[in-house]
Design a protein around this motif. Sequence first.
Motif, PDB file in Angstrom:
ATOM      1  N   PRO A   4       0.666 -30.127  -8.950  1.00 25.58           N
ATOM      2  CA  PRO A   4       1.034 -31.476  -9.383  1.00 25.58           C
ATOM      3  C   PRO A   4       0.126 -31.973 -10.504  1.00 25.58           C
ATOM      4  CG  PRO A   4       0.180 -31.490  -7.131  1.00 25.58           C
ATOM      5  CD  PRO A   4       0.196 -30.081  -7.600  1.00 25.58           C
ATOM      6  N   THR A   5       0.690 -32.756 -11.365  1.00 26.76           N
ATOM      7  CA  THR A   5      -0.074 -33.399 -12.428  1.00 26.76           C
ATOM      8  C   THR A   5      -0.322 -34.837 -12.017  1.00 26.76           C
ATOM      9  OG1 THR A   5       1.908 -34.164 -13.572  1.00 26.76           O
ATOM     10  CG2 THR A   5       1.081 -31.960 -14.164  1.00 26.76           C
ATOM     11  N   GLY A 142     -17.379 -33.489   1.675  1.00 25.11           N
ATOM     12  CA  GLY A 142     -16.207 -32.777   1.168  1.00 25.11           C
ATOM     13  C   GLY A 142     -15.079 -32.599   2.163  1.00 25.11           C
ATOM     14  N   LYS A 143     -15.190 -33.211   3.330  1.00 25.09           N
ATOM     15  CA  LYS A 143     -14.154 -33.072   4.356  1.00 25.09           C
ATOM     16  C   LYS A 143     -13.665 -34.441   4.798  1.00 25.09           C
ATOM     17  CE  LYS A 143     -16.014 -28.701   5.778  1.00 25.09           C
ATOM     18  NZ  LYS A 143     -16.378 -27.805   6.852  1.00 25.09           N
ATOM     19  N   ALA A 144     -12.435 -34.467   5.305  1.00 26.04           N
ATOM     20  CA  ALA A 144     -11.870 -35.717   5.814  1.00 26.04           C
ATOM     21  C   ALA A 144     -12.443 -36.006   7.190  1.00 26.04           C
ATOM     22  CB  ALA A 144     -10.356 -35.614   5.883  1.00 26.04           C
ATOM     23  N   HIS A 169      -1.857 -32.771   2.290  1.00 23.34           N
ATOM     24  CA  HIS A 169      -2.010 -33.429   0.985  1.00 23.34           C
ATOM     25  C   HIS A 169      -3.467 -33.853   0.775  1.00 23.34           C
ATOM     26  CE1 HIS A 169      -0.783 -36.976  -1.828  1.00 23.34           C
ATOM     27  NE2 HIS A 169      -1.376 -36.018  -2.482  1.00 23.34           N
ATOM     28  N   LEU A 170      -4.070 -34.432   1.791  1.00 17.97           N
ATOM     29  CA  LEU A 170      -5.461 -34.867   1.701  1.00 17.97           C
ATOM     30  C   LEU A 170      -6.385 -33.683   1.420  1.00 17.97           C
ATOM     31  CD1 LEU A 170      -7.732 -36.947   2.002  1.00 17.97           C
ATOM     32  CD2 LEU A 170      -7.504 -36.708   4.472  1.00 17.97           C
ATOM     33  N   LEU A 174      -8.825 -32.666  -1.808  1.00 23.48           N
ATOM     34  CA  LEU A 174     -10.256 -32.381  -1.662  1.00 23.48           C
ATOM     35  C   LEU A 174     -10.633 -31.019  -2.241  1.00 23.48           C
ATOM     36  CD1 LEU A 174     -10.867 -33.787   1.920  1.00 23.48           C
ATOM     37  CD2 LEU A 174     -11.541 -34.794  -0.263  1.00 23.48           C
ATOM     38  N   ARG A 175      -9.694 -30.100  -2.263  1.00 19.82           N
ATOM     39  CA  ARG A 175      -9.977 -28.746  -2.759  1.00 19.82           C
ATOM     40  C   ARG A 175      -9.822 -28.606  -4.265  1.00 19.82           C
ATOM     41  NH1 ARG A 175      -7.038 -25.158   1.989  1.00 19.82           N
ATOM     42  NH2 ARG A 175      -8.565 -25.669   3.617  1.00 19.82           N
ATOM     43  N   LYS A 176      -9.349 -29.639  -4.926  1.00 20.02           N
ATOM     44  CA  LYS A 176      -9.214 -29.580  -6.383  1.00 20.02           C
ATOM     45  C   LYS A 176     -10.591 -29.465  -7.022  1.00 20.02           C
ATOM     46  CE  LYS A 176      -4.948 -32.125  -7.043  1.00 20.02           C
ATOM     47  NZ  LYS A 176      -4.340 -33.344  -7.598  1.00 20.02           N
TER      48      LYS A 176
END
Length: 177
Positions: A4-5, A142-144, A169-170, A174-176
């Motif tokens: 996704p952009t 870095g984690k929810a 999705h969350l 976070l992994r981006k």
Amino acid sequence: MTPPTPESSAADHERTAKDIGPLGFAVLTFSDTRTAETDASGKAIRELIEAAGHSVARYEVLADDPARIRAALVDALGDPDVSIVVTNGGTGVAVRDNAFEVVSTLIDKPLGGFGELFRMLSWEQVGAAAMLSRATAGIARGKALFALPGSTKAVRLAMEKLILPQARHLVQELRKG
């Protein structure tokens, strides 16, 4: 599938998030009275996670004690098999409710909308008592991280309406890079 952009729709984000696969969850129950055998809320969370196709990498019931809560959260957040930490208990206003204070010190990026939506949905179930909940969420190391009340009805609401529908999705966000 194309990532996704920034201009992509929410539906596009959700479609690409399905490619992530099963996620590992840590489930921590904070209670001075419950045991693994009597932890109905923790059991409900674990069952919902597994029914959604994810796994429970860690599960623990521990006293509502700030030092023990912090240690358990730090361990769970450091576990490479865990993408999302869900706690229950200790988010009320009673003297022994300590989870909110500890969780808040670990959050790097608050997800204020979670608490707002949770209390809005809770209003439909419990009326004005919803304002007594200090349910919260954010990104920690870095984690929810989600802190829920100890009520089984409340954890089902949070898991079914908020956390599980957005989990992939969350984690994708976070992994981006």
